[in-house]
Motif scaffolding. Structure first.
Motif, PDB file in Angstrom:
ATOM      1  N   GLN A 229       0.808  -1.219   0.000  1.00  0.00           N
ATOM      2  CA  GLN A 229       0.000   0.000   0.000  1.00  0.00           C
ATOM      3  C   GLN A 229       0.844   1.273   0.000  1.00  0.00           C
ATOM      4  O   GLN A 229       0.326   2.360   0.197  1.00  0.00           O
ATOM      5  CB  GLN A 229      -1.029  -0.012   1.117  1.00  0.00           C
ATOM      6  CG  GLN A 229      -0.563   0.058   2.509  1.00  0.00           C
ATOM      7  CD  GLN A 229      -1.748   0.070   3.481  1.00  0.00           C
ATOM      8  OE1 GLN A 229      -2.869  -0.320   3.157  1.00  0.00           O
ATOM      9  NE2 GLN A 229      -1.509   0.536   4.670  1.00  0.00           N
ATOM     10  N   ARG A 230       2.119   1.133  -0.280  1.00  0.00           N
ATOM     11  CA  ARG A 230       3.013   2.288  -0.315  1.00  0.00           C
ATOM     12  C   ARG A 230       2.493   3.390  -1.254  1.00  0.00           C
ATOM     13  O   ARG A 230       2.429   4.554  -0.871  1.00  0.00           O
ATOM     14  CB  ARG A 230       4.410   1.844  -0.751  1.00  0.00           C
ATOM     15  CG  ARG A 230       5.395   2.960  -0.860  1.00  0.00           C
ATOM     16  CD  ARG A 230       6.740   2.438  -1.314  1.00  0.00           C
ATOM     17  NE  ARG A 230       7.618   3.551  -1.586  1.00  0.00           N
ATOM     18  CZ  ARG A 230       8.799   3.446  -2.115  1.00  0.00           C
ATOM     19  NH1 ARG A 230       9.286   2.258  -2.424  1.00  0.00           N
ATOM     20  NH2 ARG A 230       9.529   4.503  -2.325  1.00  0.00           N
ATOM     21  N   ALA A 231       2.121   3.050  -2.457  1.00  0.00           N
ATOM     22  CA  ALA A 231       1.649   4.053  -3.426  1.00  0.00           C
ATOM     23  C   ALA A 231       0.381   4.741  -2.922  1.00  0.00           C
ATOM     24  O   ALA A 231       0.217   5.955  -3.096  1.00  0.00           O
ATOM     25  CB  ALA A 231       1.406   3.411  -4.786  1.00  0.00           C
TER      26      ALA A 231
ATOM     27  N   GLN B 280       6.553  -4.379   9.757  1.00  0.00           N
ATOM     28  CA  GLN B 280       6.610  -4.672   8.329  1.00  0.00           C
ATOM     29  C   GLN B 280       5.206  -4.980   7.839  1.00  0.00           C
ATOM     30  O   GLN B 280       4.437  -5.577   8.582  1.00  0.00           O
ATOM     31  CB  GLN B 280       7.537  -5.863   8.071  1.00  0.00           C
ATOM     32  CG  GLN B 280       8.987  -5.586   8.369  1.00  0.00           C
ATOM     33  CD  GLN B 280       9.570  -4.509   7.463  1.00  0.00           C
ATOM     34  OE1 GLN B 280       9.213  -4.396   6.296  1.00  0.00           O
ATOM     35  NE2 GLN B 280      10.450  -3.704   8.006  1.00  0.00           N
ATOM     36  N   PRO B 281       4.837  -4.604   6.637  1.00  0.00           N
ATOM     37  CA  PRO B 281       5.603  -3.805   5.686  1.00  0.00           C
ATOM     38  C   PRO B 281       5.727  -2.353   6.157  1.00  0.00           C
ATOM     39  O   PRO B 281       4.955  -1.907   7.006  1.00  0.00           O
ATOM     40  CB  PRO B 281       4.785  -3.900   4.392  1.00  0.00           C
ATOM     41  CG  PRO B 281       3.396  -4.171   4.842  1.00  0.00           C
ATOM     42  CD  PRO B 281       3.507  -4.963   6.117  1.00  0.00           C
TER      43      PRO B 281
ATOM     44  N   GLU C 115      -8.351   6.762  -0.106  1.00  0.00           N
ATOM     45  CA  GLU C 115      -7.379   6.143  -1.016  1.00  0.00           C
ATOM     46  C   GLU C 115      -7.310   4.628  -0.875  1.00  0.00           C
ATOM     47  O   GLU C 115      -6.534   3.981  -1.570  1.00  0.00           O
ATOM     48  CB  GLU C 115      -5.982   6.744  -0.773  1.00  0.00           C
ATOM     49  CG  GLU C 115      -5.840   8.176  -1.209  1.00  0.00           C
ATOM     50  CD  GLU C 115      -5.937   8.364  -2.720  1.00  0.00           C
ATOM     51  OE1 GLU C 115      -5.576   7.428  -3.479  1.00  0.00           O
ATOM     52  OE2 GLU C 115      -6.380   9.446  -3.147  1.00  0.00           O
ATOM     53  N   GLY C 116      -8.070   4.047   0.036  1.00  0.00           N
ATOM     54  CA  GLY C 116      -8.062   2.592   0.201  1.00  0.00           C
ATOM     55  C   GLY C 116      -6.939   2.068   1.058  1.00  0.00           C
ATOM     56  O   GLY C 116      -6.600   0.888   1.007  1.00  0.00           O
ATOM     57  N   VAL C 117      -6.364   2.947   1.892  1.00  0.00           N
ATOM     58  CA  VAL C 117      -5.284   2.538   2.794  1.00  0.00           C
ATOM     59  C   VAL C 117      -5.894   1.879   4.021  1.00  0.00           C
ATOM     60  O   VAL C 117      -6.875   2.357   4.564  1.00  0.00           O
ATOM     61  CB  VAL C 117      -4.440   3.773   3.207  1.00  0.00           C
ATOM     62  CG1 VAL C 117      -3.424   3.402   4.278  1.00  0.00           C
ATOM     63  CG2 VAL C 117      -3.755   4.381   1.987  1.00  0.00           C
ATOM     64  N   ARG C 118      -5.292   0.784   4.439  1.00  0.00           N
ATOM     65  CA  ARG C 118      -5.750   0.110   5.663  1.00  0.00           C
ATOM     66  C   ARG C 118      -4.884   0.504   6.833  1.00  0.00           C
ATOM     67  O   ARG C 118      -3.783   0.836   6.766  1.00  0.00           O
ATOM     68  CB  ARG C 118      -5.681  -1.414   5.504  1.00  0.00           C
ATOM     69  CG  ARG C 118      -6.625  -1.918   4.438  1.00  0.00           C
ATOM     70  CD  ARG C 118      -6.520  -3.429   4.222  1.00  0.00           C
ATOM     71  NE  ARG C 118      -5.290  -3.721   3.496  1.00  0.00           N
ATOM     72  CZ  ARG C 118      -4.260  -4.420   4.008  1.00  0.00           C
ATOM     73  NH1 ARG C 118      -4.326  -4.935   5.197  1.00  0.00           N
ATOM     74  NH2 ARG C 118      -3.183  -4.644   3.321  1.00  0.00           N
TER      75      ARG C 118
END
Length: 164
Positions: free
Chosen positions: A7-9, A127-128, A161-164
């Motif tokens: 999910q970095r981007a 991590q991640p 943005e769909g980040v968890r």
């Protein structure tokens, strides 16, 4: 084996949106923004003119009682210059933990939200690197340092943005 930073981007896209929100408020000279149907007053965002100024800020943040209480006993964090103009990054080496920022003034990297992102990496070794634990740490850190409005904006934009 390190898990994929999937999910970095999305994290970067969300944070870019938040930085743009701060930039537009600053350009207008008005901290009140319309944010998904609600008016919010954003706090001023610190900007830095040198690596030494970033180091002083990092030291100040890590010494705040709210930060020390939430993340006790963290190792020291050093700031160093890097050659590139468009990126900041966090690294752990045998010599210690380091944030690298551009030597010359960069609108993108020498600002409070970016430095707090890198400090959050220091406080969250999960991590991640941009996973759910990091996102929670960054939101909590932003709230402790910049205020609840910033944490709210980050959380809402991360969800968008769909980040968890």
């Amino acid at each position: 084996m390190t898990p994929r930073d999937s999910q970095r981007a999305k994290v970067y896209a969300a944070e870019d949106f938040v930085r743009t929100l701060f930039d537009r408020a600053s350009e207008r000279g008005n901290p009140v923004v319309e944010f998904f149907g609600t008016q919010l007053t954003l706090p001023p965002e610190g900007r830095f003119g040198s690596v030494s100024a970033v180091q002083r800020y990092v030291d100040d943040v890590l010494s705040l009682p709210a930060v020390r209480g939430r993340w006790p006993g963290g190792p020291p964090l050093t700031v160093r210059a890097r050659r590139g103009l468009s990126a900041a990054h966090y690294e752990r080496t045998d010599a210690g933990a380091v944030i690298a920022v551009p030597e010359r003034r960069s609108n993108w990297a020498l600002r409070e939200l970016v430095v707090l992102h890198e400090i959050a990496h220091h406080l969250c070794d999960a991590q991640p690197p941009h996973g759910p634990q990091f996102v929670a740490t960054f939101c909590d850190l932003a709230e402790a340092v910049m205020g609840p409005e910033v944490a709210h904006v980050l959380r809402v934009v991360y969800v968008k943005e769909g980040v968890r």
